[in-house]
Write a protein that holds these residues in place. Structure first.
Motif, PDB file in Angstrom:
ATOM      1  N   GLY A   9     -11.605 -20.705   5.955  1.00 50.05           N
ATOM      2  CA  GLY A   9     -11.927 -21.644   7.025  1.00 50.05           C
ATOM      3  C   GLY A   9     -12.470 -22.935   6.471  1.00 50.05           C
ATOM      4  N   GLY A  10     -11.993 -24.068   6.994  1.00 50.23           N
ATOM      5  CA  GLY A  10     -12.490 -25.368   6.569  1.00 50.23           C
ATOM      6  C   GLY A  10     -12.267 -25.656   5.105  1.00 50.23           C
ATOM      7  N   GLY A  11     -11.197 -25.155   4.525  1.00 48.79           N
ATOM      8  CA  GLY A  11     -10.921 -25.368   3.104  1.00 48.79           C
ATOM      9  C   GLY A  11     -11.737 -24.476   2.189  1.00 48.79           C
ATOM     10  N   LEU A  12     -12.443 -23.523   2.737  1.00 48.16           N
ATOM     11  CA  LEU A  12     -13.282 -22.621   1.951  1.00 48.16           C
ATOM     12  C   LEU A  12     -12.651 -21.238   1.952  1.00 48.16           C
ATOM     13  CD1 LEU A  12     -16.058 -22.218   0.523  1.00 48.16           C
ATOM     14  CD2 LEU A  12     -16.968 -21.627   2.765  1.00 48.16           C
ATOM     15  N   THR A  48     -18.569 -16.690  10.695  1.00 50.96           N
ATOM     16  CA  THR A  48     -19.210 -17.839  10.041  1.00 50.96           C
ATOM     17  C   THR A  48     -19.873 -17.340   8.768  1.00 50.96           C
ATOM     18  OG1 THR A  48     -19.676 -18.818  12.189  1.00 50.96           O
ATOM     19  CG2 THR A  48     -20.912 -19.671  10.356  1.00 50.96           C
ATOM     20  N   VAL A  49     -19.738 -18.108   7.684  1.00 46.47           N
ATOM     21  CA  VAL A  49     -20.411 -17.782   6.429  1.00 46.47           C
ATOM     22  C   VAL A  49     -21.390 -18.893   6.086  1.00 46.47           C
ATOM     23  CG1 VAL A  49     -18.545 -16.363   5.498  1.00 46.47           C
ATOM     24  CG2 VAL A  49     -18.609 -18.796   4.994  1.00 46.47           C
ATOM     25  N   SER A  50     -22.355 -18.557   5.230  1.00 48.74           N
ATOM     26  CA  SER A  50     -23.385 -19.533   4.867  1.00 48.74           C
ATOM     27  C   SER A  50     -22.934 -20.498   3.777  1.00 48.74           C
ATOM     28  CB  SER A  50     -24.646 -18.807   4.411  1.00 48.74           C
ATOM     29  OG  SER A  50     -24.367 -17.999   3.293  1.00 48.74           O
ATOM     30  N   GLY A  51     -21.911 -20.161   3.037  1.00 42.86           N
ATOM     31  CA  GLY A  51     -21.443 -21.043   1.973  1.00 42.86           C
ATOM     32  C   GLY A  51     -20.486 -20.323   1.047  1.00 42.86           C
ATOM     33  N   PRO A  52     -20.105 -20.965  -0.057  1.00 43.98           N
ATOM     34  CA  PRO A  52     -19.133 -20.373  -0.967  1.00 43.98           C
ATOM     35  C   PRO A  52     -19.626 -19.117  -1.686  1.00 43.98           C
ATOM     36  CG  PRO A  52     -19.681 -22.628  -1.643  1.00 43.98           C
ATOM     37  CD  PRO A  52     -20.463 -22.324  -0.428  1.00 43.98           C
ATOM     38  N   SER A  53     -20.921 -18.918  -1.784  1.00 47.31           N
ATOM     39  CA  SER A  53     -21.439 -17.736  -2.471  1.00 47.31           C
ATOM     40  C   SER A  53     -21.842 -16.637  -1.486  1.00 47.31           C
ATOM     41  CB  SER A  53     -22.649 -18.122  -3.320  1.00 47.31           C
ATOM     42  OG  SER A  53     -23.679 -18.625  -2.483  1.00 47.31           O
TER      43      SER A  53
END
Length: 182
Positions: free
Chosen positions: A72-75, A97-102
């Protein structure tokens, strides 16, 4: 143990234990709170090896334990766990929804109560001992404040008197100079 040892142990127990417990709760609530405020929405494509997990003492909710790939969103984040566990087996991509790349967890429930509850509880647990300490010591704090203010006023009065004395000495010098002139 002496009586003051017991008092110190009680202070540590009453004030430090909630702070440590609050820090632990806040630590567990940090990732969901981060997902709520700055998270990246997208979808999780679950792997085929989802398994049903019954309610146990360590699990608060039964459901399908699934891991998958978040996009999602290029991630793109591999091997994230879907939280909370879905009641029905996922057959396709699940909005999350995730908090970030990690991130290691993808949150399907985006309500503020679900995602911010642990963080708010942790902050509350950490601030209560300080608030109780201030409340219990408010008379001592006020007394200390009044004492400092009294000392400051006393010093200020001395400073003002010193300045007045210097002005009077300057006037006396001027008068002496005027009297010494012929």
């Amino acid at each position: 143990m002496k009586s003051w040892d017991w008092a110190l142990a009680a202070i540590v127990l009453v004030f430090c234990a909630p702070i440590v417990a609050g820090a632990v709760v806040l630590y567990h609530g940090w990732d969901p709170a981060k997902a709520y405020f700055v998270g990246q929405p997208g979808k999780v494509a679950p792997f085929a090896d989802c398994r049903w997990v019954e309610r146990t003492s360590s699990d608060k909710d039964p459901g399908w334990e699934c891991r998958g790939v978040f996009t999602g969103g290029g991630l793109r984040v591999n091997n994230v766990r879907i939280t909370p566990r879905p009641w029905d087996r996922p057959t396709g991509p699940v909005p999350a929804t995730v908090s970030g790349p990690s991130a290691t967890q993808a949150y399907t429930d985006t309500s503020a109560v679900q995602l911010l509850g642990s963080a708010i509880a942790g902050l509350f647990m950490m601030t209560v001992p300080g608030g109780v300490g201030i409340y219990r010591g408010r008379k001592d704090i006020a007394t200390e404040y009044r004492e400092r203010r009294r000392r400051w006023n006393k010093w200020r009065k001395r400073r003002d008197l010193r300045r007045e004395l210097e002005d009077i000495r300057a006037e006396v010098r001027d008068i002496r100079r005027d009297l010494d002139r012929p």
